[in-house]
Each structure stands twice: as C-alpha cells, then as structure tokens.
Design an enzyme around this catalytic site. Structure first.
Site, PDB file in Angstrom:
ATOM      1  N   HIS A  69      -1.722  13.461 -16.489  1.00 57.82           N
ATOM      2  CA  HIS A  69      -2.696  12.814 -15.432  1.00 57.82           C
ATOM      3  C   HIS A  69      -2.550  11.297 -15.766  1.00 57.82           C
ATOM      4  O   HIS A  69      -1.944  10.797 -16.686  1.00 57.82           O
ATOM      5  CB  HIS A  69      -3.992  13.098 -15.954  1.00 57.82           C
ATOM      6  CG  HIS A  69      -4.448  14.770 -15.500  1.00 57.82           C
ATOM      7  ND1 HIS A  69      -5.618  15.322 -15.523  1.00 57.82           N
ATOM      8  CD2 HIS A  69      -3.387  15.458 -14.966  1.00 57.82           C
ATOM      9  CE1 HIS A  69      -5.455  16.549 -15.270  1.00 57.82           C
ATOM     10  NE2 HIS A  69      -4.137  16.717 -14.537  1.00 57.82           N
ATOM     11  N   LEU A  94      10.099  17.275  14.925  1.00 52.67           N
ATOM     12  CA  LEU A  94       9.118  17.275  13.935  1.00 52.67           C
ATOM     13  C   LEU A  94       9.510  16.947  12.585  1.00 52.67           C
ATOM     14  O   LEU A  94       9.222  17.462  11.387  1.00 52.67           O
ATOM     15  CB  LEU A  94       8.084  18.661  13.868  1.00 52.67           C
ATOM     16  CG  LEU A  94       7.520  18.888  15.279  1.00 52.67           C
ATOM     17  CD1 LEU A  94       7.096  20.431  15.002  1.00 52.67           C
ATOM     18  CD2 LEU A  94       6.662  17.996  15.889  1.00 52.67           C
ATOM     19  N   ALA A 138      -1.691   9.833  20.510  1.00 50.68           N
ATOM     20  CA  ALA A 138      -1.356   8.798  21.339  1.00 50.68           C
ATOM     21  C   ALA A 138      -2.250   8.986  22.576  1.00 50.68           C
ATOM     22  O   ALA A 138      -2.211   9.887  23.235  1.00 50.68           O
ATOM     23  CB  ALA A 138      -0.026   8.524  21.602  1.00 50.68           C
ATOM     24  N   GLU A 176      -4.891   9.145 -16.922  1.00 50.57           N
ATOM     25  CA  GLU A 176      -5.277   8.285 -18.102  1.00 50.57           C
ATOM     26  C   GLU A 176      -4.072   8.384 -19.240  1.00 50.57           C
ATOM     27  O   GLU A 176      -3.901   7.329 -19.879  1.00 50.57           O
ATOM     28  CB  GLU A 176      -6.472   8.926 -18.596  1.00 50.57           C
ATOM     29  CG  GLU A 176      -7.649   8.916 -17.532  1.00 50.57           C
ATOM     30  CD  GLU A 176      -7.604  10.021 -16.527  1.00 50.57           C
ATOM     31  OE1 GLU A 176      -8.722  10.483 -16.332  1.00 50.57           O
ATOM     32  OE2 GLU A 176      -6.622  10.382 -15.979  1.00 50.57           O
TER      33      GLU A 176
END
Length: 345
Positions: A51, A207, A158, A53
C-alpha cells in the site's frame, strides 16, 4: 492548513498514477514530510501489492530514517488496519515511529470506517482528519462503487452545439481529433467498454486505444438476440469481446469471444453490472448510443459523465441524453468543450 493541502494534493497526484491497476482496491497516495521537506512518498501501485504508506516508508533514505519520529505522514485515505493481501498499514506506521498522521478521508469499507484512525490515536499518534475531504472522496469513488459489487460506471458521449447526439442510421463524428486522443486515453484507464446493438451496427467500432498508449479494454456488446453480423469488428477483431444475450447458442465461438447470458427478454441492467464485476470489470466506460446511455440514466446507474460538446450545430437529429448531476471539471480541447459531471447519488 495551506501546507496540509499542498501535501495532500501531492498524495492525490501520486494516487492517480496507478490508474486502474489497483482493480477493486482504492487509489491511494502518501507523502512523508520533515520540516517542509518531502523525505518519502509512495502510492498503491497495483492490486495485491504494498500500500501507499508502506511504499512511502520504504522510499525514505536510510540516512533519513531517524527523522521519522519528528516527521508527518500525509495519506489520502485512512490507513488500513486489517490483514488482507498485505499486512495492516497501521502496524507499519506505528513501527516507524511517526507521531503525526494527516488524512483526507475515512475508508468506507465496513471493517475499517475509522478503526484505523482510532488505532493510531490509541498509540499516541496525533491524527488530523478531513484535509481536502471532498477531493479525497472523489478519488475513491471507483472503490466505493466496487464495494457494492458493481463497476464504477462512466458515461461518455459527444453532442453538437445545439444538443444533438447524431442522425438516425448515420455515423456522425462530432469530436475533433484531439478529443479523440483523449477518449482513447480514457479507454486505457478502464477495464471494460460497453456499447449497444445499434452502435455496433452503424459505427462498426474497434473500441481500442490505438491512438494512445495503453491496454485495450474488454469490449461488452449488448446483442440480446445475438444477431450482429459476424463480419463486424467486434466479432472479427482479436480483442476480447463479451456479447450480452438471452439467446441460447451452442456453436463454437471465435477466439476471445464470450457470452454473458441474461435470463429475461428485457435487459436487466443491475444484474448485468454484477456479472461484469464478477469477470473483473471494475471500471466501465459506456460509449453506446442514446438508447443505451438513457437506459443507464433512467436506472440511475452511473457514477460519472464525460460530455464532449462540439461548437458546430446539427440542426436536427437524435437528441443527446440529459444528465442531471453536479459538474466538477470543465476543459477546452481546441473547439470542443468537455464537461465532467458526478451523479448526485
């Protein structure tokens, strides 16, 4: 407070570097500061790995480790306190000797919800909570959606200057080439991309992320009767494609082509989202036509919308979907305006 915000913003910037590699885990960044100098920083890079940290602590130069007892740890999300794929971050923080932790927002996961902060406080560590919390909450929106066993859903379309989506039965290109590159960048940051039957028929889209570096998303095509011609790119292109159908099909499928079965005649969108989550679609981009997009909107099943508005009017055609939410960002890409909207839910 201003310094707290500067370092917390750095945590957000770091967290976003992982994009969708964290899968159903949250994007988290961490920074360690000693007397206004950053001596360590890190982010959660990939699902199942260390992680933020822990990575920040590991990045501190051995010659600076004695400074940790007088340093401050900034982290965008409450440190975890449970054994999972990695040990609890609270243990690493306590062991490091850090005496001050500044957090943006709490972990919404039920086993956490403030418990990590309480553990730190019980060990005599000063905890400051709520720095840029709105931004911290926005950062973990995909994680919060995944906790409900569904993808984080981004609607993209769009529209013309006068609010038209396109013309019936025709392919209409509304965004400019620079916006198209941006759309391909978005595709590289998600796991799956969904369209409906008519979009596949009319546009015959690939795609992919072909004009921007990145991994192609898994394609999901709604074709309940499984009638799409087999010469379309969603069938012939080698990229993985899942066809959503309620039709029994006993023949062998082409390579990398799969079926997702729906039992009812009508599309059960909520069930489909659960099915997509089960196959590893944690972030979904919906690029379908007006019918498909309105289906998500009407079911209030979306988290974010990205709307590209071109400065050219169409005069007539298919009306663009109407999105009700709160705008959080707007940018101009040459003559295209891009609006980013969060769902109120």
């Amino acid at each position: 407070m201003a310094d707290h915000q500067v370092y917390m913003q750095r945590c957000f910037d770091l967290a976003l570097l992982a994009k969708n590699k964290v899968k159903s885990n949250p994007n988290v960044g961490a920074v360690i500061v000693y007397k206004d100098n950053i001596i360590g920083e890190g982010y959660h890079k990939e699902y199942g790995q260390a992680h933020a940290e822990v990575n920040a602590l590991a990045s501190v130069n051995p010659s600076d480790r004695h400074l940790l007892k007088d340093a401050t740890l900034y982290v965008s999300l409450e440190p975890c306190c449970i054994d999972s794929k990695t040990p609890p971050c609270t243990n690493a923080i306590i062991k490091s000797g850090i005496k001050k932790v500044v957090v943006s927002t709490s972990d919404p996961h039920q086993p956490m919800r403030g418990k990590g902060l309480k553990i730190l406080e019980d060990e005599g560590i000063k905890v400051i909570h709520g720095i840029l919390q709105k931004k911290g909450d926005q950062l973990i929106k995909p994680f919060a959606a995944n906790l409900s066993k569904r993808p984080y859903i981004i609607i993209k379309f769009a529209q013309s200057k006068d609010g038209y989506f396109g013309k019936r039965g025709q392919r209409v290109q509304l965004s400019n080439k620079y916006s198209q590159v941006l759309v391909h960048k978005w595709r590289s940051e998600i796991d799956g991309i969904l369209i409906g039957y008519h979009t596949a028929m009319i546009d015959n889209p690939m795609l992919t992320t072909r004009v921007h570096p990145g991994t192609n998303p898994i394609r999901i095509v709604i074709d309940l009767k499984l009638e799409l011609p087999r010469n379309l790119l969603v069938w012939t292109n080698e990229n993985p494609t899942y066809f959503v159908t309620n039709t029994n099909y006993n023949q062998q499928l082409p390579p990398n082509k799969f079926l997702i079965y729906q039992e009812s005649e009508e599309l059960n969108l909520g069930h489909l989202m659960s099915q997509l989550f089960d196959i590893g679609i944690n972030r979904l981009l919906v690029e379908g036509g007006a019918k498909t997009i309105n289906h998500f909107i009407n079911h209030k099943l979306w988290d974010e919308a990205r709307i590209i508005t071109n400065n050219t009017p169409l005069g007539k055609g298919i009306r663009a979907p109407r999105i009700s939410g709160y705008p959080y960002q707007e940018e101009q890409v040459i003559y295209d305006k891009i609006s980013y909207i969060y769902n109120h839910n």
